[in-house]
Design a protein around this motif. Structure first.
Motif, PDB file in Angstrom:
ATOM      1  N   GLU A   1      42.338  38.515  48.120  1.00  0.00           N
ATOM      2  CA  GLU A   1      42.858  37.170  47.889  1.00  0.00           C
ATOM      3  C   GLU A   1      41.793  36.228  47.353  1.00  0.00           C
ATOM      4  OE1 GLU A   1      45.070  35.436  51.022  1.00  0.00           O
ATOM      5  OE2 GLU A   1      46.342  37.189  51.358  1.00  0.00           O
ATOM      6  N   LEU A   2      40.544  36.470  47.706  1.00  0.00           N
ATOM      7  CA  LEU A   2      39.487  35.549  47.306  1.00  0.00           C
ATOM      8  C   LEU A   2      39.157  35.645  45.819  1.00  0.00           C
ATOM      9  CD1 LEU A   2      37.049  35.963  50.353  1.00  0.00           C
ATOM     10  CD2 LEU A   2      38.667  34.092  49.917  1.00  0.00           C
ATOM     11  N   THR A   3      39.446  36.799  45.222  1.00  0.00           N
ATOM     12  CA  THR A   3      39.069  36.983  43.809  1.00  0.00           C
ATOM     13  C   THR A   3      40.276  37.192  42.897  1.00  0.00           C
ATOM     14  OG1 THR A   3      38.780  39.382  44.139  1.00  0.00           O
ATOM     15  CG2 THR A   3      36.841  37.967  44.448  1.00  0.00           C
ATOM     16  N   ALA A   4      41.490  36.933  43.408  1.00  0.00           N
ATOM     17  CA  ALA A   4      42.689  37.158  42.613  1.00  0.00           C
ATOM     18  C   ALA A   4      42.671  36.330  41.337  1.00  0.00           C
ATOM     19  CB  ALA A   4      43.938  36.831  43.432  1.00  0.00           C
ATOM     20  N   ASP A   5      42.240  35.074  41.442  1.00  0.00           N
ATOM     21  CA  ASP A   5      42.230  34.213  40.259  1.00  0.00           C
ATOM     22  C   ASP A   5      41.275  34.726  39.197  1.00  0.00           C
ATOM     23  OD1 ASP A   5      40.063  33.687  41.885  1.00  0.00           O
ATOM     24  OD2 ASP A   5      40.043  31.525  41.481  1.00  0.00           O
ATOM     25  N   GLU A   6      40.092  35.207  39.632  1.00  0.00           N
ATOM     26  CA  GLU A   6      39.099  35.701  38.681  1.00  0.00           C
ATOM     27  C   GLU A   6      39.543  36.993  37.999  1.00  0.00           C
ATOM     28  OE1 GLU A   6      35.463  36.134  40.788  1.00  0.00           O
ATOM     29  OE2 GLU A   6      35.358  34.018  41.383  1.00  0.00           O
ATOM     30  N   THR A   7      40.136  37.898  38.773  1.00  0.00           N
ATOM     31  CA  THR A   7      40.542  39.173  38.184  1.00  0.00           C
ATOM     32  C   THR A   7      41.700  38.984  37.206  1.00  0.00           C
ATOM     33  OG1 THR A   7      41.919  39.587  40.139  1.00  0.00           O
ATOM     34  CG2 THR A   7      39.740  40.595  40.104  1.00  0.00           C
ATOM     35  N   LEU A   8      42.585  38.058  37.523  1.00  0.00           N
ATOM     36  CA  LEU A   8      43.672  37.778  36.585  1.00  0.00           C
ATOM     37  C   LEU A   8      43.136  37.155  35.307  1.00  0.00           C
ATOM     38  CD1 LEU A   8      46.567  36.418  38.839  1.00  0.00           C
ATOM     39  CD2 LEU A   8      46.646  38.426  37.359  1.00  0.00           C
ATOM     40  N   MET A   9      42.286  36.167  35.447  1.00  0.00           N
ATOM     41  CA  MET A   9      41.730  35.488  34.275  1.00  0.00           C
ATOM     42  C   MET A   9      41.031  36.476  33.345  1.00  0.00           C
ATOM     43  SD  MET A   9      41.962  32.207  33.573  1.00  0.00           S
ATOM     44  CE  MET A   9      42.127  30.530  34.202  1.00  0.00           C
ATOM     45  N   SER A  10      40.399  37.480  33.925  1.00  0.00           N
ATOM     46  CA  SER A  10      39.668  38.446  33.103  1.00  0.00           C
ATOM     47  C   SER A  10      40.601  39.302  32.254  1.00  0.00           C
ATOM     48  CB  SER A  10      38.799  39.351  33.989  1.00  0.00           C
ATOM     49  OG  SER A  10      39.606  40.196  34.798  1.00  0.00           O
ATOM     50  N   LYS A  11      41.873  39.407  32.648  1.00  0.00           N
ATOM     51  CA  LYS A  11      42.843  40.194  31.883  1.00  0.00           C
ATOM     52  C   LYS A  11      43.416  39.413  30.712  1.00  0.00           C
ATOM     53  CE  LYS A  11      46.026  42.739  33.755  1.00  0.00           C
ATOM     54  NZ  LYS A  11      45.749  44.095  33.280  1.00  0.00           N
ATOM     55  N   TYR A  12      43.393  38.084  30.798  1.00  0.00           N
ATOM     56  CA  TYR A  12      44.083  37.261  29.813  1.00  0.00           C
ATOM     57  C   TYR A  12      43.289  37.116  28.515  1.00  0.00           C
ATOM     58  CZ  TYR A  12      46.592  35.580  34.023  1.00  0.00           C
ATOM     59  OH  TYR A  12      47.312  35.488  35.177  1.00  0.00           O
TER      60      TYR A  12
END
Length: 353
Positions: free
Chosen positions: A154-165
């Motif tokens: 949960e702590l890195t969900a935003d970062e991992t998603l952003m890296s896919k975009y």
């Protein structure tokens, strides 16, 4: 393969059917019994859900069918109707799929259908089988895009998603944040009304066909908020400027209805809503985000969806014309009499034929 029997789904097999659908990684919400109830209540049409049952009384396959009967023009079958709902076979092996398709053909012929269509699934490529078994008169192609969520805590969900975009997606999300857009969940009657009205305005503006108001009003009665669906709302200075309806089923988020007040489009509220909804979905244990079908000529829509770290597949509408007289009916009449059903691809048929 064990001996099997093909039955029409009854209450006796409802639990087994639902467990079977949920056990399959290639199933989507469209096979669920909740979706069947919503379609039945909304359309008011007859349906038959075919199930394959083995010698131990286990469900090992299924194929849903809805029928629209018109007193003048006959019966049209869809698997499934309503805005490209996926249908067709879910089955354990090729033999079961063959039996189910044989039974499907038997049922649509027994109903004296003038046309029947199966909307294939983007998660299971049975194109060769459908072409062989159905001998379709017409085949209509669509693009399906999926964003598969990366593993993350949960702590890195935003970062991992952003890296896919795509970088342009990252930029518009940041733009929305800088514009102080707030995103909240809201399932109230007022928000459903806002979603419908804005959706209708958006579709009319581009010459599209909006979903009916009654459909949106039925969501709360057929589904549970937070479990089966969510409505996200974007605010700017306390004013609602966008909303988005998503459904959840068996690990998949269905990107179902986005709506933006036109004068606020440039502030990018939709992109921020999607980004936040994807993070929430990952926390719910969802595995992927289904962007829904895109026509081959919808280049702008395709570009928007494709930038969210997507995987592309194709699926097809397989239409069999059983009575060619249906091709002679005025198209406006078809759209009225068979509303929410797919009869045949208008762009593949010459009006003068």
């Amino acid at each position: 393969m064990k001996a099997l029997d093909i039955k029409v789904l009854t209450d006796e097999y409802a639990d087994k059917y639902e467990k079977y659908v949920c056990s399959r990684k290639d199933s989507l919400m469209y096979w669920s019994l909740k979706y069947r109830k919503m379609l039945t209540d909304f359309l008011g049409d007859e349906s038959e859900y075919l199930i394959a049952v083995d010698a131990d009384d286990h469900v090992i396959g299924c194929l849903p069918i809805f029928y629209r009967k018109d007193r003048d023009y006959g019966v049209v079958a869809n698997s499934l109707p309503y805005y490209g709902s996926h249908g067709g076979v879910l089955a354990d092996d090729e033999g079961v799929r063959n039996f189910l398709l044989d039974e499907y053909i038997h049922h649509v012929r027994a109903k004296s259908c003038v046309a029947s269509t199966i909307v294939g699934s983007p998660l299971a490529n049975y194109d060769e089988l459908y072409r062989k078994k159905l001998d379709p008169t017409y085949i209509d192609e669509r693009i399906e895009l999926m964003t598969y969520f990366p593993y993350s805590d949960e702590l890195t969900a935003d970062e991992t998603l952003m890296s896919k975009y795509h970088y342009k997606v990252r930029n518009v999300i940041r733009k929305a944040v800088k514009n102080n857009i707030e995103v909240k969940l809201d399932h109230s009657t007022e928000t459903v009304e806002f979603l419908y009205n804005t959706h209708r305005e958006n579709m009319v503006a581009v010459g599209g066909l909006p979903k009916e108001k009654r459909f949106f009003e039925m969501i709360n009665t057929c589904y549970e908020a937070g479990l089966d669906y969510d409505i996200y709302v974007a605010y700017m200075q306390g004013v609602k400027i966008a909303a988005m309806l998503v459904f959840y089923f068996n690990g998949t988020v269905e990107y179902y209805t986005p709506a933006i007040v036109s004068e606020y489009r440039n502030y990018q509220p939709l992109s921020l809503m999607i980004y936040i909804a994807m993070q929430d979905a990952m926390k719910k244990g969802m595995e992927k985000w289904n962007w829904g079908g895109t026509g081959l000529t919808q280049t702008s829509l395709y570009t928007f969806k494709s930038r969210w770290g997507t995987t592309e597949t194709r699926y097809y509408y397989y239409t069999k014309i059983w009575d060619e007289n249906i091709l002679k009916v005025d198209r406006k009449d078809i759209l009225q009499r068979f509303s929410n059903y797919y009869v045949y691809p208008f762009n593949q048929v010459n009006v003068d034929d």
